[in-house]
Design a protein around this motif. Structure first.
Motif, PDB file in Angstrom:
ATOM      1  N   UNK A 223      -7.820   6.830 -19.410  1.00 11.14           N
ATOM      2  CA  UNK A 223      -8.620   5.736 -19.697  1.00 11.14           C
ATOM      3  C   UNK A 223      -8.010   4.439 -20.197  1.00 11.14           C
ATOM      4  N   UNK A 224      -6.647   4.436 -20.275  1.00  7.35           N
ATOM      5  CA  UNK A 224      -5.897   3.128 -20.497  1.00  7.35           C
ATOM      6  C   UNK A 224      -6.126   2.174 -19.611  1.00  7.35           C
ATOM      7  N   UNK A 225      -5.277   0.875 -19.981  1.00  8.03           N
ATOM      8  CA  UNK A 225      -5.355  -0.085 -19.035  1.00  8.03           C
ATOM      9  C   UNK A 225      -4.035  -0.768 -19.036  1.00  8.03           C
ATOM     10  N   UNK A 226      -3.834  -1.773 -18.035  1.00  8.17           N
ATOM     11  CA  UNK A 226      -2.750  -2.719 -18.118  1.00  8.17           C
ATOM     12  C   UNK A 226      -3.116  -3.979 -18.607  1.00  8.17           C
ATOM     13  N   UNK A 227      -2.598  -4.638 -19.623  1.00  5.64           N
ATOM     14  CA  UNK A 227      -3.021  -5.719 -20.332  1.00  5.64           C
ATOM     15  C   UNK A 227      -1.678  -6.853 -19.925  1.00  5.64           C
ATOM     16  N   UNK A 228      -2.376  -7.854 -19.399  1.00  7.83           N
ATOM     17  CA  UNK A 228      -1.271  -9.040 -19.055  1.00  7.83           C
ATOM     18  C   UNK A 228      -1.676 -10.418 -19.905  1.00  7.83           C
ATOM     19  N   UNK A 229      -0.920 -10.749 -20.699  1.00  8.15           N
ATOM     20  CA  UNK A 229      -1.122 -11.873 -21.549  1.00  8.15           C
ATOM     21  C   UNK A 229      -0.488 -13.242 -20.935  1.00  8.15           C
ATOM     22  N   UNK A 230      -1.414 -14.229 -20.794  1.00 14.10           N
ATOM     23  CA  UNK A 230      -0.905 -15.489 -20.345  1.00 14.10           C
ATOM     24  C   UNK A 230      -0.324 -16.169 -21.760  1.00 14.10           C
ATOM     25  N   UNK A 231       0.963 -16.392 -22.009  1.00 11.22           N
ATOM     26  CA  UNK A 231       1.604 -17.176 -23.150  1.00 11.22           C
ATOM     27  C   UNK A 231       0.984 -18.357 -23.231  1.00 11.22           C
ATOM     28  N   UNK A 232       0.616 -19.364 -22.127  1.00 14.17           N
ATOM     29  CA  UNK A 232       0.212 -20.543 -22.184  1.00 14.17           C
ATOM     30  C   UNK A 232      -0.971 -20.735 -22.926  1.00 14.17           C
ATOM     31  N   UNK A 233      -1.965 -20.036 -22.743  1.00 11.61           N
ATOM     32  CA  UNK A 233      -3.186 -20.056 -23.407  1.00 11.61           C
ATOM     33  C   UNK A 233      -3.666 -18.689 -24.032  1.00 11.61           C
ATOM     34  N   UNK A 234      -3.057 -17.647 -24.303  1.00  9.19           N
ATOM     35  CA  UNK A 234      -3.376 -16.537 -24.748  1.00  9.19           C
ATOM     36  C   UNK A 234      -4.353 -15.782 -24.029  1.00  9.19           C
ATOM     37  N   UNK A 235      -4.617 -16.170 -22.809  1.00 11.30           N
ATOM     38  CA  UNK A 235      -5.738 -15.427 -22.081  1.00 11.30           C
ATOM     39  C   UNK A 235      -5.258 -14.008 -21.646  1.00 11.30           C
ATOM     40  N   UNK A 236      -6.067 -12.951 -21.213  1.00 10.77           N
ATOM     41  CA  UNK A 236      -5.759 -12.085 -21.107  1.00 10.77           C
ATOM     42  C   UNK A 236      -6.431 -11.576 -19.593  1.00 10.77           C
ATOM     43  N   UNK A 237      -5.547 -10.756 -18.617  1.00  9.07           N
ATOM     44  CA  UNK A 237      -5.839 -10.060 -17.674  1.00  9.07           C
ATOM     45  C   UNK A 237      -6.022  -8.718 -17.696  1.00  9.07           C
ATOM     46  N   UNK A 238      -6.938  -8.028 -17.132  1.00 11.74           N
ATOM     47  CA  UNK A 238      -6.886  -6.475 -17.470  1.00 11.74           C
ATOM     48  C   UNK A 238      -6.942  -5.658 -16.125  1.00 11.74           C
ATOM     49  N   UNK A 239      -6.419  -4.713 -15.988  1.00 12.11           N
ATOM     50  CA  UNK A 239      -6.676  -3.654 -14.912  1.00 12.11           C
ATOM     51  C   UNK A 239      -6.768  -2.557 -15.800  1.00 12.11           C
ATOM     52  N   UNK A 240      -8.070  -1.697 -15.440  1.00 18.62           N
ATOM     53  CA  UNK A 240      -8.249  -0.560 -16.021  1.00 18.62           C
ATOM     54  C   UNK A 240      -7.727   0.593 -14.909  1.00 18.62           C
ATOM     55  N   UNK A 241      -7.010   1.603 -15.455  1.00 16.67           N
ATOM     56  CA  UNK A 241      -6.315   2.692 -14.828  1.00 16.67           C
ATOM     57  C   UNK A 241      -7.505   3.339 -13.995  1.00 16.67           C
ATOM     58  N   UNK A 242      -8.586   3.934 -14.711  1.00 13.84           N
ATOM     59  CA  UNK A 242      -9.475   4.499 -14.091  1.00 13.84           C
ATOM     60  C   UNK A 242     -10.117   3.876 -12.721  1.00 13.84           C
ATOM     61  N   UNK A 243     -10.590   2.826 -13.096  1.00 19.87           N
ATOM     62  CA  UNK A 243     -11.232   1.787 -11.979  1.00 19.87           C
ATOM     63  C   UNK A 243     -10.031   1.746 -10.787  1.00 19.87           C
ATOM     64  N   UNK A 244      -8.873   1.333 -11.276  1.00 23.00           N
ATOM     65  CA  UNK A 244      -7.828   1.306  -9.875  1.00 23.00           C
ATOM     66  C   UNK A 244      -7.767   2.307  -9.151  1.00 23.00           C
ATOM     67  N   UNK A 245      -7.662   3.618  -9.870  1.00 26.28           N
ATOM     68  CA  UNK A 245      -7.474   4.695  -9.208  1.00 26.28           C
ATOM     69  C   UNK A 245      -8.659   5.230  -8.251  1.00 26.28           C
ATOM     70  N   UNK A 246      -9.922   4.922  -8.759  1.00 25.89           N
ATOM     71  CA  UNK A 246     -11.187   5.240  -8.044  1.00 25.89           C
ATOM     72  C   UNK A 246     -11.238   4.114  -6.775  1.00 25.89           C
ATOM     73  N   UNK A 247     -10.652   2.848  -7.040  1.00 22.45           N
ATOM     74  CA  UNK A 247     -10.406   2.122  -5.970  1.00 22.45           C
ATOM     75  C   UNK A 247      -9.789   2.405  -4.910  1.00 22.45           C
ATOM     76  N   UNK A 248      -8.473   2.853  -5.382  1.00 25.06           N
ATOM     77  CA  UNK A 248      -7.617   3.432  -4.159  1.00 25.06           C
ATOM     78  C   UNK A 248      -7.996   4.613  -3.585  1.00 25.06           C
ATOM     79  N   UNK A 249      -8.790   5.558  -4.195  1.00 18.31           N
ATOM     80  CA  UNK A 249      -9.183   6.822  -3.550  1.00 18.31           C
ATOM     81  C   UNK A 249     -10.415   6.504  -2.681  1.00 18.31           C
ATOM     82  N   UNK A 250     -10.898   5.446  -2.813  1.00 17.65           N
ATOM     83  CA  UNK A 250     -12.011   5.158  -1.983  1.00 17.65           C
ATOM     84  C   UNK A 250     -11.578   4.180  -0.844  1.00 17.65           C
ATOM     85  N   UNK A 251     -10.313   3.665  -0.664  1.00 23.14           N
ATOM     86  CA  UNK A 251      -9.899   3.027   0.368  1.00 23.14           C
ATOM     87  C   UNK A 251      -9.804   3.860   1.781  1.00 23.14           C
TER      88      UNK A 251
END
Length: 251
Positions: A223-251
């Motif tokens: 249930x982990x995730x990949x966090x990507x931190x933008x150092x310009x403004x400290x905003x965060x973009x997230x991809x959750x592992x379970x959601x990504x894998x379900x999406x791939x399996x459904x393709x």
């Protein structure tokens, strides 16, 4: 000059999720990406990650993590029974070695050629890890930052930090004040252990306000995730592992 500067960490073989993240943040040649170590072990495509970083020398920088150190130290001795060999094996090393063989064999036509290529690649990996920085200092938008895999010895100046401490330290670092006037961005410790609420969200140190933890537990936790931190403004973009894998399996 880079348009956006990003940091992420602890990919642990999840090459496809890295590519999905770069697409999600619209990463291009004008941006800069710092990967704070631990590209290998646990996931299925560690060698593809190293190869990808190698193909982007102008705007991707890898720092050495403890899993890179374990891999390097094993390749120097090639002995699963030595202390570092046993340590790496218990942390996914055998799986990474199997991936390495598959990755290299795809271009080989005979056993002798493969063995020679494997030895060359092992030597290259040792030199590659040795050349990786343990930490990087930079200034983004007027903010002085230190990027590192695990953290620092809080009782020593930055220029005296040890490679092993930078790659392995945990609570001694993040429970202590760090470096006055600088913010340290680090990975290594899954944030569920720091947040204390099973959350993998980026941790902004609420006490000393001098540290940002970004390891979303992508490697060890389903249930982990990949966090990507933008150092310009400290905003965060997230991809959750379970959601990504379900999406791939459904393709």
């Amino acid at each position: 000059m880079a348009n956006k500067v990003y940091a992420l960490s602890d990919l642990h073989g999840h090459y496809d999720i890295l590519l999905a993240m770069l697409e999600k943040i619209h990463f291009d040649h004008t941006d800069q990406l710092y990967i704070l170590g631990d590209c290998n072990d646990r996931g299925e495509k560690a060698m593809e990650i190293y190869d990808f970083i190698r193909q982007h020398p102008d705007n991707m920088v890898l720092l050495k993590g403890n899993h890179e150190l374990m891999m390097r130290d094993f390749l120097l001795k090639k002995d699963w029974e030595c202390p570092r060999g046993r340590l790496w094996q218990s942390n996914g090393g055998a799986k990474t070695m199997e991936q390495m063989e598959r990755f290299l064999q795809k271009d080989c036509s005979c056993h002798k050629e493969f063995q020679e290529k494997k030895e060359d690649f092992h030597h290259w990996l040792i030199d590659y890890v040795n050349a990786l920085p343990s930490f990087i200092q930079l200034n983004v938008g007027g903010q002085a930052l230190v990027l590192i895999h695990a953290g620092i010895n809080p009782e020593a100046p930055l220029e005296e930090q040890d490679e092993e401490i930078c790659a392995w330290v945990r609570d001694w670092f993040y429970l202590s004040p760090a470096i006055k006037g600088k913010t340290i961005v680090f990975g290594h410790t899954p944030l569920c252990y720091i947040n204390g609420d099973k959350s993998y969200d980026v941790w902004f140190d609420p006490i000393y306000q001098d540290k940002v933890g970004i390891d979303g537990g992508l490697g060890p936790f389903d249930d982990g995730q990949l966090n990507c931190l933008c150092l310009n403004d400290m905003s965060v973009t997230v991809i959750k592992k379970e959601e990504y894998q379900r999406k791939r399996e459904g393709m």
